[in-house]
Design a protein around this motif. Structure first.
Motif, PDB file in Angstrom:
ATOM      1  N   GLY A 245     -10.762 -12.965 -10.491  1.00 33.13           N
ATOM      2  CA  GLY A 245      -9.953 -14.171 -10.492  1.00 33.13           C
ATOM      3  C   GLY A 245     -10.194 -15.135  -9.349  1.00 33.13           C
ATOM      4  O   GLY A 245      -9.702 -16.262  -9.378  1.00 33.13           O
ATOM      5  N   TYR A 246     -10.957 -14.731  -8.328  1.00 32.78           N
ATOM      6  CA  TYR A 246     -11.190 -15.653  -7.215  1.00 32.78           C
ATOM      7  C   TYR A 246     -12.445 -15.277  -6.431  1.00 32.78           C
ATOM      8  O   TYR A 246     -12.954 -14.156  -6.526  1.00 32.78           O
ATOM      9  CB  TYR A 246      -9.984 -15.710  -6.280  1.00 32.78           C
ATOM     10  CG  TYR A 246      -9.732 -14.449  -5.479  1.00 32.78           C
ATOM     11  CD1 TYR A 246     -10.256 -14.298  -4.203  1.00 32.78           C
ATOM     12  CD2 TYR A 246      -8.939 -13.418  -5.994  1.00 32.78           C
ATOM     13  CE1 TYR A 246     -10.012 -13.152  -3.461  1.00 32.78           C
ATOM     14  CE2 TYR A 246      -8.687 -12.272  -5.257  1.00 32.78           C
ATOM     15  CZ  TYR A 246      -9.227 -12.139  -3.993  1.00 32.78           C
ATOM     16  OH  TYR A 246      -8.988 -10.994  -3.267  1.00 32.78           O
ATOM     17  N   VAL A 247     -12.946 -16.266  -5.683  1.00 29.49           N
ATOM     18  CA  VAL A 247     -14.082 -16.080  -4.775  1.00 29.49           C
ATOM     19  C   VAL A 247     -13.578 -16.276  -3.355  1.00 29.49           C
ATOM     20  O   VAL A 247     -12.884 -17.261  -3.069  1.00 29.49           O
ATOM     21  CB  VAL A 247     -15.209 -17.091  -5.070  1.00 29.49           C
ATOM     22  CG1 VAL A 247     -16.392 -16.849  -4.135  1.00 29.49           C
ATOM     23  CG2 VAL A 247     -15.647 -17.017  -6.525  1.00 29.49           C
ATOM     24  N   ASN A 248     -13.919 -15.364  -2.477  1.00 33.98           N
ATOM     25  CA  ASN A 248     -13.498 -15.449  -1.086  1.00 33.98           C
ATOM     26  C   ASN A 248     -14.715 -15.670  -0.189  1.00 33.98           C
ATOM     27  O   ASN A 248     -15.760 -15.055  -0.389  1.00 33.98           O
ATOM     28  CB  ASN A 248     -12.771 -14.172  -0.661  1.00 33.98           C
ATOM     29  CG  ASN A 248     -11.987 -14.364   0.622  1.00 33.98           C
ATOM     30  OD1 ASN A 248     -11.078 -15.186   0.682  1.00 33.98           O
ATOM     31  ND2 ASN A 248     -12.345 -13.628   1.661  1.00 33.98           N
ATOM     32  N   SER A 249     -14.564 -16.555   0.775  1.00 36.29           N
ATOM     33  CA  SER A 249     -15.659 -16.860   1.690  1.00 36.29           C
ATOM     34  C   SER A 249     -15.113 -16.935   3.109  1.00 36.29           C
ATOM     35  O   SER A 249     -13.991 -17.427   3.323  1.00 36.29           O
ATOM     36  CB  SER A 249     -16.312 -18.190   1.309  1.00 36.29           C
ATOM     37  OG  SER A 249     -17.311 -18.543   2.245  1.00 36.29           O
ATOM     38  N   GLU A 250     -15.888 -16.451   4.074  1.00 34.08           N
ATOM     39  CA  GLU A 250     -15.460 -16.497   5.469  1.00 34.08           C
ATOM     40  C   GLU A 250     -16.636 -16.901   6.348  1.00 34.08           C
ATOM     41  O   GLU A 250     -17.784 -16.548   6.074  1.00 34.08           O
ATOM     42  CB  GLU A 250     -14.912 -15.138   5.922  1.00 34.08           C
ATOM     43  CG  GLU A 250     -13.640 -14.722   5.198  1.00 34.08           C
ATOM     44  CD  GLU A 250     -13.039 -13.443   5.769  1.00 34.08           C
ATOM     45  OE1 GLU A 250     -13.492 -13.016   6.850  1.00 34.08           O
ATOM     46  OE2 GLU A 250     -12.129 -12.891   5.132  1.00 34.08           O
ATOM     47  N   VAL A 251     -16.339 -17.639   7.398  1.00 35.20           N
ATOM     48  CA  VAL A 251     -17.334 -18.031   8.387  1.00 35.20           C
ATOM     49  C   VAL A 251     -16.846 -17.553   9.749  1.00 35.20           C
ATOM     50  O   VAL A 251     -15.709 -17.832  10.137  1.00 35.20           O
ATOM     51  CB  VAL A 251     -17.550 -19.550   8.417  1.00 35.20           C
ATOM     52  CG1 VAL A 251     -18.518 -19.940   9.535  1.00 35.20           C
ATOM     53  CG2 VAL A 251     -18.085 -20.040   7.071  1.00 35.20           C
ATOM     54  N   ALA A 252     -17.704 -16.832  10.457  1.00 33.63           N
ATOM     55  CA  ALA A 252     -17.380 -16.352  11.805  1.00 33.63           C
ATOM     56  C   ALA A 252     -18.408 -16.905  12.773  1.00 33.63           C
ATOM     57  O   ALA A 252     -19.606 -16.903  12.482  1.00 33.63           O
ATOM     58  CB  ALA A 252     -17.369 -14.825  11.848  1.00 33.63           C
ATOM     59  N   LEU A 253     -17.942 -17.378  13.908  1.00 30.98           N
ATOM     60  CA  LEU A 253     -18.827 -17.922  14.931  1.00 30.98           C
ATOM     61  C   LEU A 253     -18.888 -16.955  16.103  1.00 30.98           C
ATOM     62  O   LEU A 253     -17.872 -16.680  16.744  1.00 30.98           O
ATOM     63  CB  LEU A 253     -18.319 -19.283  15.406  1.00 30.98           C
ATOM     64  CG  LEU A 253     -18.192 -20.367  14.333  1.00 30.98           C
ATOM     65  CD1 LEU A 253     -17.576 -21.625  14.923  1.00 30.98           C
ATOM     66  CD2 LEU A 253     -19.542 -20.681  13.712  1.00 30.98           C
ATOM     67  N   ASP A 254     -20.065 -16.425  16.378  1.00 30.72           N
ATOM     68  CA  ASP A 254     -20.279 -15.573  17.548  1.00 30.72           C
ATOM     69  C   ASP A 254     -20.940 -16.430  18.621  1.00 30.72           C
ATOM     70  O   ASP A 254     -22.164 -16.452  18.770  1.00 30.72           O
ATOM     71  CB  ASP A 254     -21.166 -14.371  17.188  1.00 30.72           C
ATOM     72  CG  ASP A 254     -20.467 -13.423  16.232  1.00 30.72           C
ATOM     73  OD1 ASP A 254     -19.231 -13.430  16.203  1.00 30.72           O
ATOM     74  OD2 ASP A 254     -21.158 -12.690  15.507  1.00 30.72           O
ATOM     75  N   LEU A 255     -20.099 -17.154  19.355  1.00 27.32           N
ATOM     76  CA  LEU A 255     -20.599 -18.096  20.352  1.00 27.32           C
ATOM     77  C   LEU A 255     -20.391 -17.550  21.752  1.00 27.32           C
ATOM     78  O   LEU A 255     -19.587 -16.644  21.971  1.00 27.32           O
ATOM     79  CB  LEU A 255     -19.881 -19.440  20.198  1.00 27.32           C
ATOM     80  CG  LEU A 255     -19.938 -20.084  18.807  1.00 27.32           C
ATOM     81  CD1 LEU A 255     -19.141 -21.384  18.795  1.00 27.32           C
ATOM     82  CD2 LEU A 255     -21.375 -20.317  18.374  1.00 27.32           C
ATOM     83  N   GLN A 256     -21.096 -18.147  22.689  1.00 28.76           N
ATOM     84  CA  GLN A 256     -20.968 -17.714  24.076  1.00 28.76           C
ATOM     85  C   GLN A 256     -21.227 -18.892  25.004  1.00 28.76           C
ATOM     86  O   GLN A 256     -21.730 -19.940  24.589  1.00 28.76           O
ATOM     87  CB  GLN A 256     -21.961 -16.583  24.380  1.00 28.76           C
ATOM     88  CG  GLN A 256     -23.413 -16.952  24.132  1.00 28.76           C
ATOM     89  CD  GLN A 256     -24.341 -15.781  24.344  1.00 28.76           C
ATOM     90  OE1 GLN A 256     -23.985 -14.783  24.950  1.00 28.76           O
ATOM     91  NE2 GLN A 256     -25.571 -15.900  23.857  1.00 28.76           N
ATOM     92  N   GLY A 257     -20.873 -18.709  26.251  1.00 27.13           N
ATOM     93  CA  GLY A 257     -21.189 -19.698  27.276  1.00 27.13           C
ATOM     94  C   GLY A 257     -20.514 -21.033  27.059  1.00 27.13           C
ATOM     95  O   GLY A 257     -19.377 -21.136  26.605  1.00 27.13           O
TER      96      GLY A 257
END
Length: 504
Positions: A245-257
């Motif tokens: 019934g649905y599509v799930n999407s996620e964005v994660a940022l592994d940033l530094q400095g």
């Protein structure tokens, strides 16, 4: 003795924590181990899970699927054979399959499709069945070319399929990859390992090295006062998961400095204004809220030498940056009741001072004052002359401003502002209810019902609603479909097949 026992217990605790950490994000030992550490991007396919969700045994029987396999076979018969009959291909379906991008300072980019093998003999038989001729090789691996100018190599553990603009040295580069299993691999990357251990059907992971190949991007970074060292070592991961019934999407940022620090300065932790009760009464089809950190934004404009550009742009509208910094709180809202009735709202820190600025804009001829708290936009200067005659460019904005209860409202339809003035506020309906649950817990929230726009695009009727939200940890995106009983992957495939069939 007590001190010795404490030291011993401390060492044991550290060991347990270390082992637990290693077990949490184990280093993959599948075909990813053959991809070198400098890989710029890795796309991961949870093959068996995708096949289950697509109901693969019935999918392969459909005319649309068989047509797709025929088209793939024209360029890459090996890939077509795997797609048509994965169980008999010798590929280990219990392991992930990867598509990696390898960049080089001395050669063209190399795209590598890698898969673990469960049956090397079966894989060899499949290759021979596609009439691809494996070339004799003195090395402990097999090698073959494909009709699409690609190349593939395989040993007793993995198969690698590669494509590059430079076709002459692909065999040598594949050999180097097969010799890489005991060397530094991207599988050891901490960021990638963390995300590989999550729940997903598709995972796209990018290293900042991928974009640093672009001189334009590096130049842009320099203009924003970022060194190449600042831009290196940043990572982003995007996942797609297909549910019923649905599509799930996620964005994660592994940033530094510096990059991580600067991004954190742009936003507050959450929206603090209950816009759902303060917007004009009605049932919106779309709503967005966000929590900007105005002080942090100003600091970034100063540090990145872009404050002058912002000041010039705002001056054309009769505003100044310093005034807005002191007057705006940072919470904003955008709500659309239909394609014509749209309203923007922003929380004010200093309502009196903002009204003074609006009155000054009236004196300069930028605004027309309708009442003590209502203003109408006039034609604005855009800045530089349009041509050699010295004529200034102008832009017409058909809209009005209202200052009410500590908020700035901007709308093209004056009736929306009249509702606010009369106290007729408070959103209702599905979008408003959903926003009320999460709006004040996130940096950014957007929810909409695309089906309301289906008169322009019939495909939108299949989408029930779209939701997006952001916190310090990342961005979540979800699309709910009208079909609730079928997995969304199979449903979307069927919709694509139906559309292609109708075009024949």
């Amino acid at each position: 003795m007590k001190l010795l026992r404490l030291i011993t217990l401390g060492l044991l605790a550290a060991l347990v924590i270390s082992l637990s950490s290693c077990q949490k994000d184990p280093v993959p030992t599948d075909s990813l181990a053959y991809i070198p550490a400098h890989a710029a991007s890795v796309s991961t396919f949870n093959l068996q899970q995708l096949m289950d969700k697509a109901d693969y045994p019935t999918l392969v029987q459909t005319p649309g699927f068989q047509k797709m396999v025929s088209e793939i076979a024209e360029d890459n018969p090996t890939l077509a054979a795997i797609v048509a009959n994965p169980e008999q291909s010798g590929v280990d379906l219990s392991q992930n399959v990867y598509l990696s991008t390898l960049l080089s300072d001395t050669d063209e980019p190399l795209m590598v499709f890698s898969a673990s093998l469960s049956d090397t003999a079966a894989f060899g038989r499949m290759i021979r069945s596609t009439e691809i001729k494996a070339l004799p090789a003195s090395q402990p691996f097999n090698y073959a070319t494909t009709p699409d100018d690609g190349a593939m190599a395989w040993n007793g553990e993995v198969a690698l399929l590669a494509v590059s603009q430079n076709k002459d040295d692909v065999q040598g580069r594949l050999k180097a990859l097969l010799d890489n299993s005991s060397k530094a691999s991207v599988a050891q990357n901490t960021s990638l390992r963390k995300h590989l251990n999550g729940d997903y059907d598709l995972l796209n992971w990018l290293s900042s090295d991928f974009i640093l190949r672009s001189e334009k991007i590096k130049s842009g970074g320099a203009l924003l006062n970022y060194s190449e060292k600042d831009l290196q070592g940043q990572h982003m991961a995007h996942t797609l998961t297909f549910e019923k019934g649905y599509v799930n999407s996620e964005v994660a940022l592994d940033l530094q400095g510096q990059i991580k620090n600067d991004l954190s300065m742009l936003f507050k932790d959450e929206v603090e204004t209950d816009f759902a009760t303060l917007a004009p009464a009605g049932t919106p089809m779309f709503m967005l809220t966000a929590a900007f950190d105005i002080t942090g934004l100003n600091q970034l404009l100063i540090e990145k030498y872009t404050k002058g550009m912002a000041e010039e742009s705002l001056a054309a509208f009769g505003f100044d940056v310093e005034g807005l910094i002191d007057e705006l709180d940072g919470d904003i809202m955008l709500a659309a009741y239909d394609e014509l009735n749209i309203i923007f709202a922003a929380k004010l820190k200093d309502e009196a001072r903002f009204l003074n600025n609006l009155n000054a804009a009236v004196a300069e001829g930028s605004l027309d004052q309708l009442s003590d708290r209502r203003f109408r936009f006039l034609k604005f200067r855009k800045g530089a002359p349009a041509d050699s005659t010295g004529q200034s460019q102008g832009i017409d904005i058909d809209g009005q401003i209202l200052i009410q209860d500590g908020l700035l409202y901007l709308a093209s339809n004056p009736d929306l502002l009249k509702q606010v003035e009369s106290g007729d506020t408070g959103l209702t309906g599905t979008v408003a209810d959903a926003m009320g649950e999460v709006m004040m817990e996130q940096i950014f929230t957007a929810i909409g019902t695309p089906a309301a726009l289906s008169k322009w695009d019939d495909d939108l009727r299949r989408i029930e609603d779209v939701r997006a939200g952001a916190t310090r940890e990342g961005v979540q995106f979800r699309v709910d479909l009208e079909e609730k009983e079928m997995n969304s992957l199979r449903y979307l495939i069927e919709q694509i097949q139906e559309e292609e069939a109708s075009e024949l």
